[in-house]
Design an enzyme around this catalytic site. Structure first.
Site, PDB file in Angstrom:
ATOM      1  CB  CYS A 170      26.535  36.388  19.423  1.00 28.47           C
ATOM      2  SG  CYS A 170      27.206  37.869  18.647  1.00 28.47           S
ATOM      3  CE1 TYR A 253      27.751  43.141  12.893  1.00 36.83           C
ATOM      4  CE2 TYR A 253      28.039  42.895  15.260  1.00 36.83           C
ATOM      5  CZ  TYR A 253      28.453  42.629  13.971  1.00 36.83           C
ATOM      6  OH  TYR A 253      29.571  41.859  13.751  1.00 36.83           O
TER       7      TYR A 253
HETATM    8  C1  G6P Z   1      31.774  40.495  15.764  1.00 37.94           C
HETATM    9  C2  G6P Z   1      30.619  39.569  15.618  1.00 37.94           C
HETATM   10  C3  G6P Z   1      30.979  38.266  15.051  1.00 37.94           C
HETATM   11  C4  G6P Z   1      31.788  38.438  13.798  1.00 37.94           C
HETATM   12  C5  G6P Z   1      33.017  39.261  14.080  1.00 37.94           C
HETATM   13  C6  G6P Z   1      33.758  39.595  12.807  1.00 37.94           C
HETATM   14  O1  G6P Z   1      32.351  40.399  16.937  1.00 37.94           O
HETATM   15  O2  G6P Z   1      29.868  39.428  16.776  1.00 37.94           O
HETATM   16  O3  G6P Z   1      29.796  37.584  14.756  1.00 37.94           O
HETATM   17  O4  G6P Z   1      32.172  37.191  13.290  1.00 37.94           O
HETATM   18  O5  G6P Z   1      32.709  40.430  14.702  1.00 37.94           O
HETATM   19  O6  G6P Z   1      35.063  39.958  13.108  1.00 37.94           O
HETATM   20  P1  G6P Z   1      36.181  40.081  11.995  1.00 37.94           P
HETATM   21  O7  G6P Z   1      37.443  40.342  12.713  1.00 37.94           O
HETATM   22  O8  G6P Z   1      36.156  38.805  11.216  1.00 37.94           O
HETATM   23  O9  G6P Z   1      35.746  41.231  11.134  1.00 37.94           O
END
Ligand code: G6P
Length: 439
Positions: A170, A253
């Site tokens: 991640c 988060y």
């Molecule tokens: C974060 C998370 C990822 C997720 C992303 C979504 O960085 O760690 O797991 O996929 O955000 O980003 P987005 O631009 O798709 O909203």
């Protein structure tokens, strides 16, 4: 030894990042073949991304053969690393995960609460199939899983597929470390953070710079308004009491769990004004793909940084590079607990620091979880286990229990109507629930 990397979900708008990461590491990590794989619905995107990736490789004069295909089995032959970045049901399904729970008064988010649960339901069977194929076709390959909810999916694959060389990654811990380095005005190589917890529920217990504990300095800076939220999360700041009592770094988060009412309000307003995050991302993606089509473009465009997953590829490329070179450095990964955290089951996947070797990650012992976060982490792990059980069994009761044990849902009489709406919306992607839910 020449390395072959296969990227599942190769038509993703994020792919230019990983291509850049692999190009930049050519000297130490000799990738000579990259195959981008996608499904029929992603054919057009795959072509566009494939052509851009090809231009990037040519511009860099990298000795990499690139191809793209819908034939996953053929692509996997001879792979050393298989990385996954897929979204079953696409952004449309994500928007439903974000809107439906909110309509019922719950957090509507891609990886947390009911949205995360249904993303897990859609994704787990697909990833288990992929992992079984990897075990059959390229059993020595490492499966590097980015697919969300990354921790849950990684645990499901380790438990229910025949492939065991699986690591979840991640960008959150990686980005937190970079941000902390900026806050402390220190080169990132000198910053060490002890991460403990679960994916998207990880804490930084200690921050060290050259062995000196700087945790309180970082907390003071967060208290003064510094923030390290990715593009998909609007940070609301943390109270002094929260930061000083906890004494650990929260991850972005955590707002869903520790600021639930404010986040609900914020999300309701934002969704009304601009649409859900999925809908915003649809627009960002449309612009990105227009750019990608430009035959003069041969580098990763800056706009990609508007995505929450920006820099994910550094985490992935560092990991693959360290495995290949048996570096023995420390990275934060999602891996099997095996006693690393005393309070969690042996077969749970946790997000912690690990020494990265050719034979895989060796997680660094944590011992007992700190008391203030012990309850929530064990609670969330129980939710994750029930989510995996439901995703595999297709049992309504398992799905209900997963909701009951999720701190963002939990409200027993409201679970049935919530599940009804989510199951109805996602029927096309949940064949495992056919017997119990859709008959
Ligand atoms: C974060 C998370 C990822 C997720 C992303 C979504 O960085 O760690 O797991 O996929 O955000 O980003 P987005 O631009 O798709 O909203």
């Amino acid at each position: 030894m020449a390395v072959k990397v296969v990227i599942i979900g190769g038509g993703s708008s994020y792919t230019p990042e990983i291509i850049e990461g692999l190009i930049d590491r050519q000297a130490s990590f000799p990738v000579r073949e990259i195959v981008l794989v996608d499904i029929e619905e992603g054919r057009e995107k795959l072509e566009i991304v494939g052509r851009l990736a090809q231009r990037m490789i040519e511009k860099a004069n990298a000795e990499i053969t690139l191809s793209w295909t819908l034939d996953r089995r053929a692509a996997l032959v001879g792979a050393d690393f298989v990385s996954t970045q897929i979204r079953v049901g696409g952004l449309k399904a994500r928007a439903l995960d974000e809107r439906i729970p909110l309509k019922h008064g719950f957090i509507g988010q891609e990886t947390n609460g009911a949205g995360g649960l249904f993303k897990a339901f859609r994704t787990i069977p697909v990833l288990i199939d992929l992992a079984n194929e990897v075990a059959e076709i390229c059993p020595d390959a490492w499966l590097v899983n980015f697919t969300n909810p990354a921790g849950i999916v990684t645990e499901a694959v380790l438990k229910h597929s025949s492939h065991k060389k699986v690591i979840g990654v991640c960008n959150i811990p990686f980005n937190m470390r970079n941000s902390v380095a900026e806050i402390l005005e220190t080169p990132v190589e000198r910053v060490a953070i002890e991460f403990i917890g679960l994916n998207h529920f990880v804490f930084g217990r200690h921050v060290w710079v050259d062995g000196v504990d700087r945790t309180r300095d970082v907390l003071a800076s967060l208290n003064a308004g510094n923030d390290y939220s990715p593009a998909n999360i609007v940070g609301l700041g943390w109270s002094e009491s929260f930061l000083s009592s906890l004494g650990m770094l929260p991850n972005p988060y955590h707002q869903y769990y520790f600021q639930t009412k404010d986040v609900l309000k914020k999300d309701l307003e934002a969704y009304e004004q601009n649409g859900t995050r999925a809908e915003v991302v649809q627009q960002v993606e449309a612009q990105l793909f227009e750019k990608y089509k430009d035959v003069d473009l041969a580098v990763k465009p800056e706009e990609l940084e508007k995505r929450g997953g920006a820099y994910y590829s550094d985490a992935a490329c560092n990991l693959m590079d360290s495995i290949h070179n048996d570096r023995g450095d420390i990275q934060t990964v999602n891996t099997l607990n095996n006693g690393t955290i005393r309070d969690l089951p042996e077969d749970a996947v946790i997000e912690v620091n690990a020494v990265i070797t050719k034979s895989g990650p060796r997680p660094i012992s944590i011992g007992a979880l700190p008391l203030p976060i012990r309850g929530l982490i064990t609670n969330l792990k129980t939710f994750e286990q029930l989510a995996i059980q439901a995703a595999v069994s297709g049992s309504y009761e398992d799905a209900y229990l997963a909701c009951l044990m999720n701190p963002l849902i939990q409200d027993e009489k409201r679970i049935d109507p919530l599940l009804k709406d989510l199951f109805t919306a996602h029927e096309a992607y949940l064949p495992q629930f056919k017997k119990e839910v859709y008959s």
